[in-house]
Design an enzyme around this catalytic site. Structure first.
Site, short mmCIF file in Angstrom:
data_model
loop_
_atom_site.label_atom_id
_atom_site.label_comp_id
_atom_site.label_asym_id
_atom_site.label_seq_id
_atom_site.Cartn_x
_atom_site.Cartn_y
_atom_site.Cartn_z
N ASP A 56 0.94 -1.25 0.13
CA ASP A 56 0.04 0.02 0.14
C ASP A 56 0.95 1.47 0.02
OD1 ASP A 56 -2.20 -1.60 0.31
OD2 ASP A 56 -2.12 -1.63 2.21
N HIS A 86 -3.87 -2.53 -6.14
CA HIS A 86 -3.19 -1.55 -6.71
C HIS A 86 -4.23 -0.57 -6.97
CE1 HIS A 86 0.48 -4.25 -7.58
NE2 HIS A 86 0.26 -3.86 -6.25
N ARG A 130 -10.49 -2.81 4.96
CA ARG A 130 -10.11 -2.67 6.45
C ARG A 130 -9.49 -1.46 6.84
NH1 ARG A 130 -7.12 -8.45 7.57
NH2 ARG A 130 -6.55 -7.99 5.47
P1 IMP Z 1 -2.54 -12.76 2.70
O1 IMP Z 1 -1.55 -12.47 1.94
O2 IMP Z 1 -3.87 -12.67 2.31
O3 IMP Z 1 -2.30 -14.20 3.17
O4 IMP Z 1 -2.49 -11.97 4.01
C1 IMP Z 1 -1.27 -11.94 4.98
C2 IMP Z 1 -0.94 -10.60 5.41
O5 IMP Z 1 -0.56 -9.82 4.32
C3 IMP Z 1 -2.31 -9.62 5.94
O6 IMP Z 1 -1.62 -9.01 7.19
C4 IMP Z 1 -2.89 -9.06 4.92
O7 IMP Z 1 -3.38 -7.96 5.44
C5 IMP Z 1 -1.58 -8.55 4.30
N1 IMP Z 1 -1.54 -8.43 2.85
C6 IMP Z 1 -1.74 -9.34 1.82
N2 IMP Z 1 -1.59 -8.54 0.56
C7 IMP Z 1 -1.51 -7.16 0.94
C8 IMP Z 1 -1.63 -6.04 -0.03
O8 IMP Z 1 -1.63 -6.16 -1.01
N3 IMP Z 1 -1.56 -4.93 0.73
C9 IMP Z 1 -1.39 -4.70 2.15
N4 IMP Z 1 -1.46 -5.68 2.99
C10 IMP Z 1 -1.47 -7.04 2.30
MG MG Z 2 -2.46 -2.26 -1.97
#
Ligand code: IMP
Ligand code: MG
Length: 339
Positions: free
Chosen positions: A16, A46, A254
């Site tokens: 982000d 994105h 969120r």
């Molecule tokens: P997962 O990638 O869905 O397994 O999530 C694992 C951790 O990475 C969590 O804390 C998510 O909120 C964070 N996360 C996954 N992808 C992103 C993203 O693109 N931006 C910000 N946080 C992410």
């Molecule tokens: Mg993002």
């Protein structure tokens, strides 16, 4: 045989930080013949402003907006249904996604079973997009690859050919997802995503390391994180940053927990990735809030405060330039829609 060159965009914090904006901007330069995503799946979000319109892409790389072939790399995981929906949405908005987007045959597929498995996940606070279970099955050698899915057939490509080892010219722009703090190896385990988010994953996507021309690291002058870990600081200005910066997850909606910039963490991320250009996005947000603080060392009880943005920037630049031998350029930029 042609030599394959690439520039790589990576996020140095917890995602982000505006990679989408940076890739969208770079892709407009005419320098690149290909944009390739090299990690993650539809967990990514994105946010891109193209010709005054807001787009949120999850899988499709930002090259499509400029008519550049855009490839979902072999290190990515792909939910076919969501991917096809994204292609349709882009087409409806006049972007030639069907023609431009390709999927590497060896990318792994997120199935309904993976989605189901994650639907009530609470421990890590994942995006519940089936990312972890998909990578787990890939490594357990029980996964499903893109080449096995009929609906993806017309998009399939071999990364070796996509990168033009066997002819053609041009440079690939490699687009990372998530960030250093979420990297499966370098991040704050277990509060991480399930892929490598560093430049190493771009190399693994098919780029010889010697031929990486430039590594572009993206960060914010403050830090945000989405997930189950207690992360937010309790200074009231951090809540302001969240509001003014519209810090809400692009995938899940969120609220992103906010805290001050960690200088040592940024230095570590820049060095591990070999960052040459460091872009701070959302400088305008910090300036609008008017609070300038950071963590000068690893201890979160040590907060350093500055009177204004330029003192803050001067301090950050001084430490980064001293600690990061490959760093050549630091750019302070603004929110995505202000570029
Ligand atoms: P997962 O990638 O869905 O397994 O999530 C694992 C951790 O990475 C969590 O804390 C998510 O909120 C964070 N996360 C996954 N992808 C992103 C993203 O693109 N931006 C910000 N946080 C992410
Ligand atoms: Mg993002």
């Amino acid at each position: 045989m042609k030599n394959v060159f690439a520039d790589v965009v990576v996020d140095l914090q917890y995602g982000d930080c505006g990679k989408g904006k940076v890739v969208h901007h770079l892709a407009s330069s005419g320098d690149y013949s290909l944009v390739m995503r090299f990690n993650g799946g539809s967990n990514a979000g994105h946010t891109i402003y193209h010709r005054g319109k807001k787009f949120v892409t999850h899988l499709v790389p930002a090259g499509v907006f400029h008519g550049i072939k855009s490839v979902v790399g072999g290190g990515c995981v792909i939910n076919a249904e969501k991917f096809l929906r994204e292609i349709d949405q882009l087409e409806e908005a006049g972007i030639e996604a069907s023609k431009l987007v390709k999927v590497c045959y060896n990318a792994h597929v997120t199935t309904d079973r993976h989605m189901e498995e994650e639907s009530s996940e609470l421990k890590i606070g994942t995006t519940r997009t089936g990312n972890g279970p998909t990578y787990r099955d890939k490594h357990a050698r029980s996964g499903v690859r893109a080449e096995e899915i009929a609906s993806l057939n017309r998009f399939l490509i071999d990364p070796y050919l996509a990168l033009k080892y066997e002819g053609g010219t041009g440079v690939a722009l490699m687009e990372g997802a998530q960030g250093f703090g979420l990297d499966i190896d370098w991040g704050d385990y277990p509060y991480v995503s399930s892929s490598n988010c560093t430049v190493a994953a771009a190399v693994n996507a098919g780029v010889p390391p010697q031929n990486i021309r430039r590594v572009i690291g993206v960060a914010k002058p403050y830090v945000t994180y989405v997930g189950a870990r207690d992360f937010a600081g309790n200074h009231p200005a951090l809540q302001q940053l969240q509001l003014v910066g519209e810090e809400y997850g692009a995938t899940t909606g969120r609220p992103r927990q906010c805290n001050w910039l960690s200088v040592p963490q940024l230095i570590k991320g820049a060095n591990i990735n070999g960052v040459n250009t460091l872009i701070f996005n959302k400088t305008d947000v910090m300036q609008n809030v008017g609070a300038y603080m950071l963590f000068p060392d690893w201890k979160t009880e040590n907060v350093k405060e500055f009177d204004n943005m330029s003192d803050f920037q001067e301090y950050v630049e001084f430490y980064l330039r001293n600690a990061c031998p490959l760093l050549e350029e630091i750019i302070w930029s603004s929110s995505p829609h202000e570029i």
